[in-house]
Design a protein around this motif. Sequence first.
Motif, mmCIF file in Angstrom:
data_model
loop_
_atom_site.group_PDB
_atom_site.id
_atom_site.type_symbol
_atom_site.label_atom_id
_atom_site.label_comp_id
_atom_site.label_asym_id
_atom_site.label_seq_id
_atom_site.Cartn_x
_atom_site.Cartn_y
_atom_site.Cartn_z
ATOM 1 N N MET A 48 0.839 -1.208 0.000
ATOM 2 C CA MET A 48 0.000 0.000 0.000
ATOM 3 C C MET A 48 0.874 1.257 0.000
ATOM 4 N N LYS A 49 0.551 2.213 -0.879
ATOM 5 C CA LYS A 49 1.285 3.472 -0.958
ATOM 6 C C LYS A 49 0.452 4.603 -0.362
ATOM 7 N N TRP A 50 1.164 5.606 0.129
ATOM 8 C CA TRP A 50 0.465 6.773 0.663
ATOM 9 C C TRP A 50 -0.388 7.422 -0.426
ATOM 10 N N ASP A 51 0.112 7.434 -1.651
ATOM 11 C CA ASP A 51 -0.641 8.052 -2.738
ATOM 12 C C ASP A 51 -1.889 7.269 -3.111
ATOM 13 N N ASP A 52 -1.960 5.998 -2.664
ATOM 14 C CA ASP A 52 -3.159 5.195 -2.954
ATOM 15 C C ASP A 52 -4.326 5.555 -2.044
ATOM 16 N N ILE A 53 -4.036 6.291 -0.960
ATOM 17 C CA ILE A 53 -5.063 6.636 0.020
ATOM 18 C C ILE A 53 -5.477 8.094 -0.178
ATOM 19 N N ALA A 54 -6.709 8.297 -0.572
ATOM 20 C CA ALA A 54 -7.211 9.657 -0.773
ATOM 21 C C ALA A 54 -7.499 10.314 0.570
ATOM 22 N N ALA A 55 -7.668 11.622 0.547
ATOM 23 C CA ALA A 55 -7.909 12.373 1.780
ATOM 24 C C ALA A 55 -9.182 11.917 2.481
ATOM 25 N N ASP A 56 -10.159 11.449 1.714
ATOM 26 C CA ASP A 56 -11.421 11.000 2.318
ATOM 27 C C ASP A 56 -11.385 9.546 2.756
ATOM 28 N N GLY A 57 -10.185 8.918 2.695
ATOM 29 C CA GLY A 57 -10.053 7.544 3.175
ATOM 30 C C GLY A 57 -10.370 6.481 2.146
ATOM 31 N N VAL A 58 -10.447 6.862 0.876
ATOM 32 C CA VAL A 58 -10.688 5.874 -0.173
ATOM 33 C C VAL A 58 -9.350 5.266 -0.592
ATOM 34 N N TRP A 59 -9.290 3.953 -0.540
ATOM 35 C CA TRP A 59 -8.084 3.228 -0.954
ATOM 36 C C TRP A 59 -8.295 2.743 -2.382
ATOM 37 N N ASN A 60 -7.535 3.313 -3.306
ATOM 38 C CA ASN A 60 -7.588 2.891 -4.703
ATOM 39 C C ASN A 60 -6.535 1.811 -4.907
ATOM 40 N N ILE A 61 -6.978 0.576 -4.903
ATOM 41 C CA ILE A 61 -6.051 -0.551 -4.949
ATOM 42 C C ILE A 61 -5.622 -0.784 -6.389
ATOM 43 N N ALA A 93 -11.736 0.458 -5.738
ATOM 44 C CA ALA A 93 -11.797 1.612 -4.831
ATOM 45 C C ALA A 93 -12.627 1.239 -3.618
ATOM 46 N N LEU A 94 -12.004 1.287 -2.441
ATOM 47 C CA LEU A 94 -12.685 0.928 -1.192
ATOM 48 C C LEU A 94 -12.664 2.105 -0.229
ATOM 49 N N GLN A 95 -13.836 2.485 0.254
ATOM 50 C CA GLN A 95 -13.931 3.484 1.313
ATOM 51 C C GLN A 95 -13.610 2.777 2.629
ATOM 52 N N LEU A 96 -12.450 3.071 3.188
ATOM 53 C CA LEU A 96 -12.011 2.369 4.388
ATOM 54 C C LEU A 96 -12.809 2.805 5.604
ATOM 55 N N PRO A 97 -13.137 1.867 6.488
ATOM 56 C CA PRO A 97 -13.815 2.236 7.731
ATOM 57 C C PRO A 97 -12.872 3.023 8.635
ATOM 58 N N LYS A 126 -7.563 4.796 10.917
ATOM 59 C CA LYS A 126 -6.782 5.116 12.111
ATOM 60 C C LYS A 126 -5.467 4.333 12.134
ATOM 61 N N ILE A 127 -5.515 3.064 11.761
ATOM 62 C CA ILE A 127 -4.298 2.241 11.727
ATOM 63 C C ILE A 127 -3.297 2.822 10.743
ATOM 64 N N ILE A 128 -3.779 3.234 9.576
ATOM 65 C CA ILE A 128 -2.894 3.812 8.559
ATOM 66 C C ILE A 128 -2.296 5.127 9.048
ATOM 67 N N ALA A 129 -3.122 5.946 9.685
ATOM 68 C CA ALA A 129 -2.654 7.248 10.172
ATOM 69 C C ALA A 129 -1.574 7.105 11.240
ATOM 70 N N GLU A 130 -1.550 5.986 11.932
ATOM 71 C CA GLU A 130 -0.563 5.763 12.988
ATOM 72 C C GLU A 130 0.824 5.405 12.430
ATOM 73 N N GLN A 131 0.895 5.101 11.123
ATOM 74 C CA GLN A 131 2.175 4.712 10.527
ATOM 75 C C GLN A 131 3.008 5.946 10.201
ATOM 76 N N ASN A 132 4.307 5.843 10.366
ATOM 77 C CA ASN A 132 5.208 6.965 10.116
ATOM 78 C C ASN A 132 5.759 6.911 8.696
ATOM 79 N N ARG A 133 5.827 8.066 8.048
ATOM 80 C CA ARG A 133 6.486 8.150 6.748
ATOM 81 C C ARG A 133 7.996 8.077 6.960
ATOM 82 N N ILE A 134 8.659 7.275 6.119
ATOM 83 C CA ILE A 134 10.105 7.099 6.231
ATOM 84 C C ILE A 134 10.779 7.748 5.029
#
Length: 413
Positions: free
Chosen positions: A243-256, A268-272, A277-285
């Motif tokens: 999963m890439k950061w660019d795959d996740i839209a601001a509204d939480g849609v994951w374009n796989i 395209a999945l609207q993530l719950p 929250k799990i994704i937001a907890e990850q740090n960009r490296i």
Amino acid sequence: MTRRKTLSDLGVQNLKPKAARYVFPDPELGGHYVRVTPAGGKSFLALSRDPSGKQVWATIGATDLYEIEKARELAREAIKRIRAGLPAFEEKAKADTFKEVAENYVKRHVAANGLRSQDEIERILQKYIYPKWEKREFVTIRRSDVASLLDGVQDKNGPRQADYVLAVVRAICNWFASRHDDYQPPIARGMRRTDPKSRKRARILDDDEIRAVWRLAENNGTFGAIIRLALLTAQRREKIGAMKWDDIAADGVWNIPSEARQKGVGGALQLPEAARKIIAEQNRIGENPYVFPGRGNGHFQGWSPCKRGFDEKLLTALREEMAERGGDPEKAKIEPWVIHDLRRTARSLMSRAGVRPDIAERVMGHVISGVEGVYDRHSYFEEKKDALNRLAALVETIVNPPAANVTPLRAAL
């Protein structure tokens, strides 16, 4: 010794080894012999003298490679050449080694067709096959050689790995056969070490197991985050790991993203909220584009070691809980499970949450069969969004149930 009037293939087969190596003359062709070693090995030989009078022996080949009439034909030609002062046999073009054929297969078939299995094929070649056959002449590899290779892999790495090796060898041999007139692959039915039907898994985690795995995953870094997302999204582990950061839209849609020759994905999945929250907890490296980074600018790859470490921690937690309840910690064990079982578990939970089967299948990216799959081009975005919300709500209920409904972690997870 009285010579036999003829020597048949059966006669060659019946020649017995002695304490010392010896040669047995062919009564029908002077200068043609069978050499027998003390170990029982047998080879056809030709003997003649060159123009200078020097005696020259030439090995035609092992007796199990030729019928005696063919051996005589080769011996006659070898004798003529020796008498003419020529090498006993015409020098043949250098035969391709197994590695040369395998590398050509990877280049012209695997890479050219964009097969997603290229990395795994090359890994199997490097680890299991090249150490045994790297310099082996390809066309000399026989069925017994394949069986011996598979025996070694099975003994050290298990029957399933042996079957993966067999699949690679079979593919290379079949590809080579499609390009050469006289080659017959040395693969036969019955060489598999497992039954494919018995390998089909039906394992899903029950509520107690989901609760135990989830709670450990909450404090298990990157791998734990992937575990929880696998349960919340029902997607394949490879897609979550990449999963890439660019795959996740601001509204939480994951374009796989979906690649050529790849199994279906959820689109395209609207993530719950729990998944977001799990994704937001990850740090960009640094410049790494992946949510779950690996080495360099790559994505997470350490499935096997992380899974082993996770299971060890799970077993430790189980033993501690058993000890707290007065049980014997040494009797604790983990019922085997793999990450893909979480995908199957999520699919089952969606049914339990009242999600329509066709919607659950679309969430997972499975192909819808029949006329519906051909003509229905609706995206089902909202329906898939509702399905994932229902799944997340049910997982939350399982992980944090009312106190009266909590069941202690079982002795056999």
